[in-house]
Design an enzyme around this catalytic site. Structure first.
Site, short mmCIF file in Angstrom:
data_model
loop_
_atom_site.label_atom_id
_atom_site.label_comp_id
_atom_site.label_asym_id
_atom_site.label_seq_id
_atom_site.Cartn_x
_atom_site.Cartn_y
_atom_site.Cartn_z
N HIS A 141 95.22 6.39 51.66
CA HIS A 141 95.84 5.84 52.88
C HIS A 141 96.83 6.83 53.48
O HIS A 141 96.73 7.19 54.66
CB HIS A 141 96.52 4.52 52.52
CG HIS A 141 97.18 3.83 53.68
ND1 HIS A 141 96.60 2.78 54.35
CD2 HIS A 141 98.36 4.06 54.31
CE1 HIS A 141 97.39 2.39 55.33
NE2 HIS A 141 98.47 3.14 55.33
N GLU A 142 97.76 7.28 52.67
CA GLU A 142 98.79 8.20 53.19
C GLU A 142 98.17 9.53 53.59
O GLU A 142 98.62 10.18 54.54
CB GLU A 142 99.92 8.39 52.18
CG GLU A 142 100.66 7.10 51.78
CD GLU A 142 101.15 6.26 52.95
OE1 GLU A 142 101.46 6.85 54.01
OE2 GLU A 142 101.21 5.02 52.81
N HIS B 266 97.04 9.28 57.13
CA HIS B 266 98.15 9.52 58.07
C HIS B 266 98.43 11.02 58.18
O HIS B 266 98.67 11.56 59.26
CB HIS B 266 99.43 8.84 57.57
CG HIS B 266 99.48 7.35 57.79
ND1 HIS B 266 99.38 6.78 59.03
CD2 HIS B 266 99.64 6.31 56.92
CE1 HIS B 266 99.47 5.45 58.92
NE2 HIS B 266 99.63 5.14 57.65
N GLU C 107 97.75 4.01 62.17
CA GLU C 107 97.20 3.16 61.11
C GLU C 107 95.67 3.20 61.13
O GLU C 107 95.03 3.03 60.09
CB GLU C 107 97.73 1.73 61.29
CG GLU C 107 97.71 0.87 60.05
CD GLU C 107 98.57 1.38 58.90
OE1 GLU C 107 99.42 2.29 59.09
OE2 GLU C 107 98.37 0.89 57.78
ZN ZN Z 1 99.90 3.18 56.92
#
Ligand code: ZN
Length: 501
Positions: A264-265, A268, A294
């Protein structure tokens, strides 16, 4: 004009440097700082934040922006210079319309509200936070009123993180989405639940971390311009385009925790690392909105990282790392485990299908609070009622109910939740476009290759930084407005294969 533009850039670079220094202090606070550093660190960050705000709201910047208007209008809309002036002007207007005295009051309130919440949550004491929440709503209304001419009182608050999005549009999109999701969740949870016990064994930390790093290296995360450290609540941060860091947290009895927070990170971070270097140090060098940001974390975490082709490639590697734990667990069992759907109480632990219902409950409740249609004292009951209606579960107390998220107790109420669901909707929208342009992406994912996908995302989304608003970007990439259809298609296809729908 060139001289004026140069002066603007020099001033903005100073603001950028102060904000980046604050980000380093914040990163350190969340990773390595000993507890004894807390009080001084809070003061240091506040000092830098104040200096950055003073420099950015200097009337000299407003004057430069006015003087540069003819130059901006002579340039193509998407040129670097025109975009820099346009995006800076919008940020300048936002920063200068709120009186500094009101801002100071909000900061003081935020700190007190947060401290009260941090104590009230474990004690299940909603009465303790109630006056702070009432105050927070009052402040939110006063901040919104600094931007007269809005259609809905939440619009200015939403605009801070998802520029250009409006409460009414979001309400319409979310209502459509809820109409699709509630029956989908009912159909899935009526079926035999997936067995995810294979994820809850002992998995040593060092091996978990090494495996996650191997995947994000394959994704294309550049370790010459980044690193990963451990923290309590994983986040991505950036000090410049040459230093984009991620954090993760490990649970040795839950394999999915570190793995998916890392993916997830990293999503980003891939976005930030993909921004054109020429934009570094300017207000354009960042993702464009919380929703678009997101969308990228969700794309790499879920659409890629929880897909079947992905695990056809990585599962044998994972089994080789954990032969005792996973040697006898089939790919199919593992794939079902990481995609388990269930009715749950906690937003941050929710799966791909139910997650948005958690977000939409909060979004609707905060609109009702801001509109004055719901009193704070009635919030816990309204919360329970919506959870029963949408998710069929009821929290035994407020700790896992209305007190679970920090968002409403960290300052303003409104504008902080919609980005999560917008991100999910956009992740499928963008991914579908990428597949349309390059159908070979699915096969490549099945070989652990991500170059075509990453290049498409860089070309169409990342390189622009925050030049375009989310709506402009979606229009450029898809040729139309935001729509939930690709997301619904994605969920139906993926979960229709896993559950009898
Ligand atoms: Zn996030």
């Amino acid at each position: 004009m060139e001289k004026k533009l140069q002066e603007l850039k020099t001033r903005l670079l100073e603001v950028n440097d102060l904000n980046s220094a604050t980000a380093v202090l914040q990163w350190d606070q969340s990773t390595y700082m000993p507890p004894g550093g807390a009080a001084a660190r809070g003061r240091q960050m506040a000092t830098l934040g104040r200096l950055a705000h003073e420099k950015f709201t200097d009337p000299a910047i407003g004057k430069l922006l006015d003087e540069l208007r003819p130059y901006e209008e002579s340039l193509p809309y998407d040129s670097d210079d025109a975009s820099l002036i346009r995006v800076t002007r919008r940020a300048y207007e936002k920063a200068t319309k709120v009186p500094p005295t009101l801002l100071a009051e909000v900061y003081a309130h935020s700190a007190a509200a947060y401290q009260t919440w941090a104590k009230a949550r474990p004690e299940n004491d909603f009465a303790a936070v109630q006056p702070y929440l009432e105050k927070g709503i009052e402040y939110s209304r006063r901040i919104a009123d600094c931007f007269p001419g809005y259609d809905h009182i939440a619009d200015p608050l939403i605009d801070f993180s998802d520029e250009g999005m409006k409460a009414e549009t979001l309400r319409r999109i979310f209502t459509e989405l809820r109409r699709e999701l509630v029956p989908l969740v009912q159909a899935i949870t009526a079926a035999e639940p997936a067995d995810d016990s294979c994820l809850h064994q002992y998995f040593p930390e060092d091996k978990q971390l090494a495996f996650g790093l191997e995947i994000i290296k394959d994704y294309g995360y550049d370790f010459n311009r980044g690193r990963q450290d451990k923290t309590h609540h994983p986040f991505m941060t950036k000090f410049s385009l040459g230093d984009v860091r991620i954090t993760t947290r490990v649970k040795e009895n839950d394999l999915s925790e570190a793995l998916f927070s890392t993916l997830h990170e990293a999503g980003h971070a891939l976005y930030e690392q993909g921004i054109r270097m020429e934009l570094d140090g300017t207000p354009l060098a960042g993702g464009t909105s919380s929703g678009v940001h997101e969308s990228q974390s969700r794309l790499w975490e879920n659409l890629v990282g929880r897909s079947r082709p992905f695990w056809q490639h990585y599962y044998p590697k994972l089994q080789a790392v954990f032969p005792n734990q996973l040697g006898n667990v089939s790919l199919d069992t593992f794939y079902r485990a990481i995609n388990k759907v269930q009715r749950s109480l906690i937003r941050t632990d929710a799966d791909e299908v139910t997650y948005n219902l958690h977000v939409m409950i909060r979004f609707d409740l905060e609109l009702a609070l801001l509109e004055g249609k719901l009193a704070v004292k009635d919030l816990p009951d309204a919360w329970h009622a919506r959870y029963e209606e949408d998710l069929g579960v009821r929290a035994p107390d407020d700790r896992d109910g209305v007190l679970q998220d920090v968002h409403w107790y960290g300052g303003l109420v409104g504008g902080a939740f919609q980005g999560y669901t917008l991100g999910n909707i956009m992740s499928a929208l963008f991914f579908e476009k990428a597949l349309e342009a390059h159908p070979e992406i699915s096969d490549e994912i099945g070989r652990g290759e991500f170059g075509t996908l990453l290049r498409w995302l860089q070309e169409n989304i990342y390189q622009h930084g925050s030049k375009f608003t989310a709506d402009e970007l979606i229009e450029r990439v898809t040729g139309g407005p935001l729509t939930i259809e690709p997301y619904i298609r994605y969920l139906r296809h993926k979960f229709g294969e896993l559950y009898p729908l």
